[in-house]
Design an enzyme around this catalytic site. Structure first.
Site, PDB file in Angstrom:
ATOM      1  N   ILE A 216      45.967   5.204  47.837  1.00  0.00           N
ATOM      2  CA  ILE A 216      44.807   4.498  48.382  1.00  0.00           C
ATOM      3  C   ILE A 216      45.068   4.154  49.849  1.00  0.00           C
ATOM      4  O   ILE A 216      44.164   4.189  50.668  1.00  0.00           O
ATOM      5  CB  ILE A 216      44.535   3.198  47.573  1.00  0.00           C
ATOM      6  CG1 ILE A 216      44.432   3.493  46.071  1.00  0.00           C
ATOM      7  CG2 ILE A 216      43.290   2.479  48.092  1.00  0.00           C
ATOM      8  CD1 ILE A 216      43.367   4.469  45.667  1.00  0.00           C
ATOM      9  N   GLY A 217      46.316   3.826  50.164  1.00  0.00           N
ATOM     10  CA  GLY A 217      46.648   3.518  51.552  1.00  0.00           C
ATOM     11  C   GLY A 217      46.320   2.089  51.949  1.00  0.00           C
ATOM     12  O   GLY A 217      45.947   1.824  53.087  1.00  0.00           O
TER      13      GLY A 217
ATOM     14  N   GLY B  53      54.630  -1.680  34.729  1.00  0.00           N
ATOM     15  CA  GLY B  53      54.823  -0.229  34.603  1.00  0.00           C
ATOM     16  C   GLY B  53      54.338   0.304  33.269  1.00  0.00           C
ATOM     17  O   GLY B  53      55.088   0.341  32.304  1.00  0.00           O
TER      18      GLY B  53
ATOM     19  N   GLY C 225      51.053   4.135  35.050  1.00  0.00           N
ATOM     20  CA  GLY C 225      50.600   4.358  33.679  1.00  0.00           C
ATOM     21  C   GLY C 225      51.767   4.520  32.714  1.00  0.00           C
ATOM     22  O   GLY C 225      52.934   4.435  33.100  1.00  0.00           O
TER      23      GLY C 225
ATOM     24  N   CYS D 267      55.105  -0.199  48.892  1.00  0.00           N
ATOM     25  CA  CYS D 267      53.979   0.721  48.792  1.00  0.00           C
ATOM     26  C   CYS D 267      54.422   2.123  49.220  1.00  0.00           C
ATOM     27  O   CYS D 267      54.904   2.309  50.339  1.00  0.00           O
ATOM     28  CB  CYS D 267      52.809   0.284  49.665  1.00  0.00           C
ATOM     29  SG  CYS D 267      51.438   1.455  49.543  1.00  0.00           S
TER      30      CYS D 267
END
Lengths: 306, 255
Positions: free
Chosen positions: A71-72, A244, A218, A131
């Site tokens: 997404i940044g 997680g 996921g 990130c």
């Protein structure tokens, strides 16, 4: 009896089920059917000093039992956050943790100081040093114990509120980073952020995500997360917030046994914005049926083979 | 918007690789605003495929909601196995609607591939209002079509291989249709390259249009920030789920 009461630092949460940063917006603008007051806490999407528009599409794609995202750090920036979103928190009971990201130490500090300068109901901050989807700051900070320690030491000087530090799994030894941020005065460790991954579309001969490398989340990453949390729990004494691939109460119990004090629900919110609330109800039922009076009795109670 | 475990009423193949599912949901029908909105469905309870699949609403008849879907991969393949009396987990309705508030324009509706779904919905709404329209539906080949090519009734089909209707794409059909109408306004849904081509033609001819756009999407509720489309005006993005899926053609940029 509240079997789920959860303490981290000086704050008492109604339960140990939080929403993970970037998977629940800012906690405002939720679908009508979500009763956010039920959640232990909401961790906002990352806030940076200036607004960020984020990365070009495609930003998300499904993978087996998981998804890739890049997404940044798209977000409204600290000024709009304080002006338009913080006031909305006054009318809600849910505890809010603001996730902070930056490109430089100075940016993290500026964002935190801006938040400290306004009287808010925020209970704490989660510092995103992990990130994988931005070019500066983020993960390159979170892979370096000295830089992480320096940043958290600095931030600690500016706030008495809770300070969580969110770690990346994309390191040789996560325990070194965990220890470094504990030494710097963090109240808790959030782990793990996404695992660096990549997908390829053979028809187009292109990566499935615009920025080529992306963050895998996921159920696919749950075994990685469990191992890391277990390892961290052996070297730190501050609480760990496990993240997680948690999608049900059984997964929560796995994280508790591995050493987590609380958990964050991430990708599961995309499938059902009520995922956290469903898990709270399931967990309560499990504790009741098994005669466990406090969920915290399960923390770290893993029975190893040797 | 709500999540409803909806009873399936019908799930049938209507063309090659194209299926129609009708399910019943009072909750979703009550919240439905009009053509353009979509739902997002889950096919099973396991987590091998964690993400819902967004699908345009093709029709709403009281509490019965229709979607038309194309079999792409294992999730849509699994969808075809569901039968009447099974249930499907549906999130919706999501997004905005086509804006048909106009008096002076002549509507030309264009659906490419599975983009025909919201176009058929809009077509029904306009016809029910007594508005005359022209509809263009494009596919690769005749087997993927389930409608009749009937230019006398302003229904044009196109096929890439010429096996039915106009030989070519919806763009070829559009160029033919545009010759015969005044004050057209386009309503289109389909793959990005198709919308991009339409956008270029319309800009040359100053014809207004609304596009319903497709996007990868992880949630449909604004959480994931994944379903972005670039704004034409600046280097920012719209979210397809919250700002769309319908946009004025001159608002969005295709790259």
């Amino acid at each position: 009896m509240n079997r789920l009461k959860c303490s981290i630092g000086s704050i008492e949460f109604n339960n140990p089920i939080f929403t993970a940063s970037g998977t629940f917006g800012y906690g405002n603008d939720l679908p009508e059917f979500v009763d956010m007051s039920r959640l232990g806490a909401i961790v906002t999407k990352s806030i940076t000093y200036e607004p960020r528009v984020g990365n070009p599409p495609p930003r998300v794609v499904e993978t087996p039992s998981g998804m890739l995202n890049s997404i940044g750090l798209a977000n409204v920036g600290i000024r709009i956050f304080i002006k338009d979103i913080i006031p909305l928190y006054e009318n809600i009971d849910t505890k809010i943790i603001v996730n902070i990201a930056g490109s430089t130490n100075g940016e993290y500090i500026k964002v935190l100081k801006e938040l400290e300068s306004v009287s808010t109901d925020i209970v704490g901050y989660e510092i995103n040093i992990s990130c994988p989807n931005v070019e500066f700051g983020g993960m390159e900070l979170g892979v370096d114990a000295k830089l992480s320690n320096k940043l958290i030491t600095e931030l600690r000087k500016h706030t008495e509120k809770l300070l969580f530090v969110k770690l990346t799994p994309n390191v040789t030894d996560i325990t070194i980073i965990a220890k470094a941020v504990e030494d710097a005065g963090a109240d808790a460790i959030s782990a793990i952020n996404t695992v660096v991954g990549m997908g390829i579309d053979i028809g187009k001969r292109k990566p499935t995500i615009y920025k080529t490398y992306a963050g895998l989340s996921g159920p696919a990453i749950k075994p990685i997360a469990l191992a890391m949390i277990h390892k961290i729990s052996k070297v730190v004494s501050i609480p760990i917030i496990g993240i997680g691939g948690i999608v049900n109460y059984k997964n929560v119990i796995e994280f508790l046994l591995a050493g987590a004090t609380a958990v964050q629900i991430g990708t599961a919110n995309f499938r059902n914005p009520n995922a956290g609330i469903v898990i709270i109800d399931e967990l309560n039922k499990y504790l009741k049926e098994n005669g466990i009076s406090r969920y915290s009795e399960l923390i770290g109670k893993l029975d190893l083979y040797e | 918007m709500i999540i409803d475990k909806s009873d399936i009423i019908e799930n049938t193949q209507i063309a090659e690789g194209i299926w129609r599912m009708v399910f019943k949901s009072v909750e979703i029908a009550d919240r439905y605003l009009g053509a353009g909105q979509f739902v997002s469905v889950l096919t099973d309870d396991n987590w091998e495929h964690p993400i819902r699949r967004p699908m345009s609403i093709a029709d709403v008849n009281e509490d019965k909601i229709s979607i038309i879907y194309k079999v792409f991969g294992s999730v849509t393949q699994a969808l075809t196995k569901l039968k009447s009396k099974d249930y499907i987990d549906v999130l919706g309705p999501i997004g905005n609607t086509f804006n048909v508030d106009y008096d002076t324009f002549y509507p030309i509706l264009i659906g490419g591939g599975i983009g025909l779904s919201p176009i058929l919905n809009l077509s029904k709404c306009l016809v029910q209002k007594g508005i005359s329209i022209t509809t263009i539906i494009g596919a690769k080949t005749s087997k993927e079509h389930f409608l009749q090519h009937n230019p006398n009734k302003n229904m044009f089909l196109s096929t890439d291989d010429g096996t039915i209707g106009i030989n070519g794409t919806v763009i070829d059909a559009l160029n033919i249709v545009l010759k015969g109408v005044k004050n057209p306004k386009i309503f289109a849904c389909g793959p990005e390259p198709m919308l991009f081509s339409i956008q270029k033609i319309l800009e040359e001819k100053s014809i207004p249009a609304q596009f319903s756009v497709e996007s990868y999407m992880a949630c449909g509720v604004g959480f994931c920030q994944g379903c972005v489309i670039p704004k034409k005006q600046n280097n920012e993005y719209y979210l397809v789920c919250k700002d769309g899926p319908v946009f004025e053609a001159n608002e969005v940029k295709f790259e």
